[in-house]
Design a protein around this motif. Structure first.
Motif, mmCIF file in Angstrom:
data_model
loop_
_atom_site.group_PDB
_atom_site.id
_atom_site.type_symbol
_atom_site.label_atom_id
_atom_site.label_comp_id
_atom_site.label_asym_id
_atom_site.label_seq_id
_atom_site.Cartn_x
_atom_site.Cartn_y
_atom_site.Cartn_z
ATOM 1 N N GLU A 68 -69.955 -62.925 6.501
ATOM 2 C CA GLU A 68 -68.638 -62.690 7.011
ATOM 3 C C GLU A 68 -67.676 -63.525 6.059
ATOM 4 O O GLU A 68 -66.622 -62.841 5.666
ATOM 5 N N CYS A 69 -67.990 -64.509 5.702
ATOM 6 C CA CYS A 69 -67.223 -65.613 4.798
ATOM 7 C C CYS A 69 -67.230 -64.827 3.385
ATOM 8 O O CYS A 69 -66.088 -64.892 2.746
ATOM 9 N N LEU A 70 -68.374 -64.621 2.978
ATOM 10 C CA LEU A 70 -68.299 -63.920 1.503
ATOM 11 C C LEU A 70 -67.615 -62.381 1.629
ATOM 12 O O LEU A 70 -67.092 -62.199 0.690
ATOM 13 N N GLU A 71 -67.744 -61.849 2.555
ATOM 14 C CA GLU A 71 -66.853 -60.626 2.797
ATOM 15 C C GLU A 71 -65.467 -60.912 2.590
ATOM 16 O O GLU A 71 -64.768 -60.052 1.919
ATOM 17 N N MET A 72 -64.961 -61.823 3.260
ATOM 18 C CA MET A 72 -63.638 -62.306 3.396
ATOM 19 C C MET A 72 -63.029 -62.628 2.096
ATOM 20 O O MET A 72 -61.986 -62.353 1.471
ATOM 21 N N TYR A 73 -63.868 -63.419 1.257
ATOM 22 C CA TYR A 73 -63.730 -63.787 -0.101
ATOM 23 C C TYR A 73 -63.507 -62.679 -1.164
ATOM 24 O O TYR A 73 -62.776 -62.551 -1.735
ATOM 25 N N ASP A 74 -64.621 -61.782 -0.877
ATOM 26 C CA ASP A 74 -64.319 -60.783 -1.845
ATOM 27 C C ASP A 74 -63.188 -59.998 -1.675
ATOM 28 O O ASP A 74 -62.502 -59.457 -2.554
ATOM 29 N N HIS A 75 -62.920 -59.880 -0.246
ATOM 30 C CA HIS A 75 -61.628 -59.016 0.230
ATOM 31 C C HIS A 75 -60.333 -59.540 -0.656
ATOM 32 O O HIS A 75 -59.692 -58.866 -1.236
ATOM 33 N N TYR A 76 -60.346 -60.918 -0.369
ATOM 34 C CA TYR A 76 -59.185 -61.593 -0.976
ATOM 35 C C TYR A 76 -59.056 -61.259 -2.449
ATOM 36 O O TYR A 76 -57.926 -61.122 -2.799
ATOM 37 N N LEU A 77 -60.190 -61.694 -3.134
ATOM 38 C CA LEU A 77 -60.224 -61.538 -4.572
ATOM 39 C C LEU A 77 -59.723 -60.049 -4.928
ATOM 40 O O LEU A 77 -59.223 -59.938 -6.079
ATOM 41 N N ASP A 78 -60.491 -59.099 -4.312
ATOM 42 C CA ASP A 78 -60.127 -57.743 -4.640
ATOM 43 C C ASP A 78 -58.509 -57.427 -4.461
ATOM 44 O O ASP A 78 -58.031 -56.798 -5.237
ATOM 45 N N ASN A 79 -58.249 -57.890 -3.261
ATOM 46 C CA ASN A 79 -56.770 -57.629 -3.320
ATOM 47 C C ASN A 79 -55.786 -58.268 -4.126
ATOM 48 O O ASN A 79 -54.900 -57.776 -4.528
ATOM 49 N N ASN A 80 -56.262 -59.459 -4.377
ATOM 50 C CA ASN A 80 -55.561 -60.217 -5.523
ATOM 51 C C ASN A 80 -55.500 -59.524 -6.968
ATOM 52 O O ASN A 80 -54.718 -59.730 -7.362
ATOM 53 N N LYS A 81 -56.692 -59.050 -7.225
ATOM 54 C CA LYS A 81 -56.736 -58.311 -8.555
ATOM 55 C C LYS A 81 -55.783 -57.065 -8.459
ATOM 56 O O LYS A 81 -55.007 -56.955 -9.614
ATOM 57 N N LYS A 82 -56.001 -56.303 -7.299
ATOM 58 C CA LYS A 82 -55.111 -55.122 -7.258
ATOM 59 C C LYS A 82 -53.493 -55.596 -7.507
ATOM 60 O O LYS A 82 -52.678 -54.818 -8.093
ATOM 61 N N ASN A 83 -53.096 -56.709 -6.826
ATOM 62 C CA ASN A 83 -51.799 -56.987 -6.766
ATOM 63 C C ASN A 83 -51.375 -57.660 -8.376
ATOM 64 O O ASN A 83 -50.250 -57.311 -8.608
ATOM 65 N N ASP A 84 -52.215 -58.241 -8.808
ATOM 66 C CA ASP A 84 -52.042 -58.511 -10.350
ATOM 67 C C ASP A 84 -51.920 -57.504 -11.215
ATOM 68 O O ASP A 84 -50.942 -57.495 -11.957
ATOM 69 N N ARG A 85 -52.580 -56.538 -10.889
ATOM 70 C CA ARG A 85 -52.464 -55.218 -11.915
ATOM 71 C C ARG A 85 -51.099 -54.494 -11.393
ATOM 72 O O ARG A 85 -50.397 -54.137 -12.286
ATOM 73 N N LEU A 86 -50.753 -54.395 -10.195
ATOM 74 C CA LEU A 86 -49.448 -53.800 -9.878
ATOM 75 C C LEU A 86 -48.244 -54.687 -10.564
ATOM 76 O O LEU A 86 -47.371 -53.828 -10.865
ATOM 77 N N ASN A 87 -48.524 -55.910 -10.264
ATOM 78 C CA ASN A 87 -47.308 -56.774 -10.939
ATOM 79 C C ASN A 87 -47.264 -56.426 -12.300
ATOM 80 O O ASN A 87 -46.227 -56.600 -12.827
ATOM 81 N N GLN A 88 -48.455 -56.496 -12.955
ATOM 82 C CA GLN A 88 -48.296 -56.177 -14.701
ATOM 83 C C GLN A 88 -47.704 -55.017 -14.832
ATOM 84 O O GLN A 88 -46.985 -54.530 -16.219
ATOM 85 N N GLU A 89 -47.889 -53.715 -13.968
ATOM 86 C CA GLU A 89 -47.637 -52.432 -14.571
ATOM 87 C C GLU A 89 -46.300 -52.148 -13.688
ATOM 88 O O GLU A 89 -45.413 -51.221 -14.290
ATOM 89 N N ALA A 90 -45.579 -52.759 -13.111
ATOM 90 C CA ALA A 90 -44.185 -52.782 -12.623
ATOM 91 C C ALA A 90 -43.155 -52.935 -13.715
ATOM 92 O O ALA A 90 -43.332 -53.617 -14.324
ATOM 93 N N PRO A 91 -42.215 -52.171 -13.749
ATOM 94 C CA PRO A 91 -41.435 -52.092 -14.895
ATOM 95 C C PRO A 91 -40.423 -53.281 -14.546
ATOM 96 O O PRO A 91 -40.231 -53.712 -13.303
ATOM 97 N N VAL A 92 -39.783 -53.914 -15.530
ATOM 98 C CA VAL A 92 -38.881 -54.921 -15.442
ATOM 99 C C VAL A 92 -37.713 -54.534 -15.558
ATOM 100 O O VAL A 92 -37.257 -53.614 -16.435
ATOM 101 N N ILE A 93 -36.823 -54.606 -14.605
ATOM 102 C CA ILE A 93 -35.459 -54.241 -14.418
ATOM 103 C C ILE A 93 -34.553 -55.228 -14.685
ATOM 104 O O ILE A 93 -34.540 -56.539 -14.564
#
Length: 74
Positions: A49-74
């Motif tokens: 369960e711990c390993l699953e939680m860590y993986d879930h966090y890291l996956d979400n963190n990667k997705k958020n990083d990609r979205l932040n990089q792709e977001a247009p700067v206003i």
């Protein structure tokens, strides 16, 4: 200062994976009583369960990083 949460989770994954390997090794030991076997299974479940939680966090963190990089700067 402090380390970021992602690097802490990476370190925890390494530690928990080693603990899981040791736990699996102990589960193959047939000299343990049924109570110890059940305790090891409960511990293994907790580790997974711990390993699953860590993986879930890291996956979400990667997705958020990609979205932040792709977001247009206003």
């Amino acid at each position: 200062m402090g380390r970021d949460l992602g690097s802490i989770f990476h370190d925890l994954i390494v530690i928990k994976t080693k603990e899981l390997q040791k736990c699996n090794q102990e589960l193959t030991n047939e000299n343990h009583s049924p109570i110890v076997q059940k305790a090891l299974l409960a511990y293994k479940h907790e580790l997974l369960e711990c390993l699953e939680m860590y993986d879930h966090y890291l996956d979400n963190n990667k997705k958020n990083d990609r979205l932040n990089q792709e977001a247009p700067v206003i």
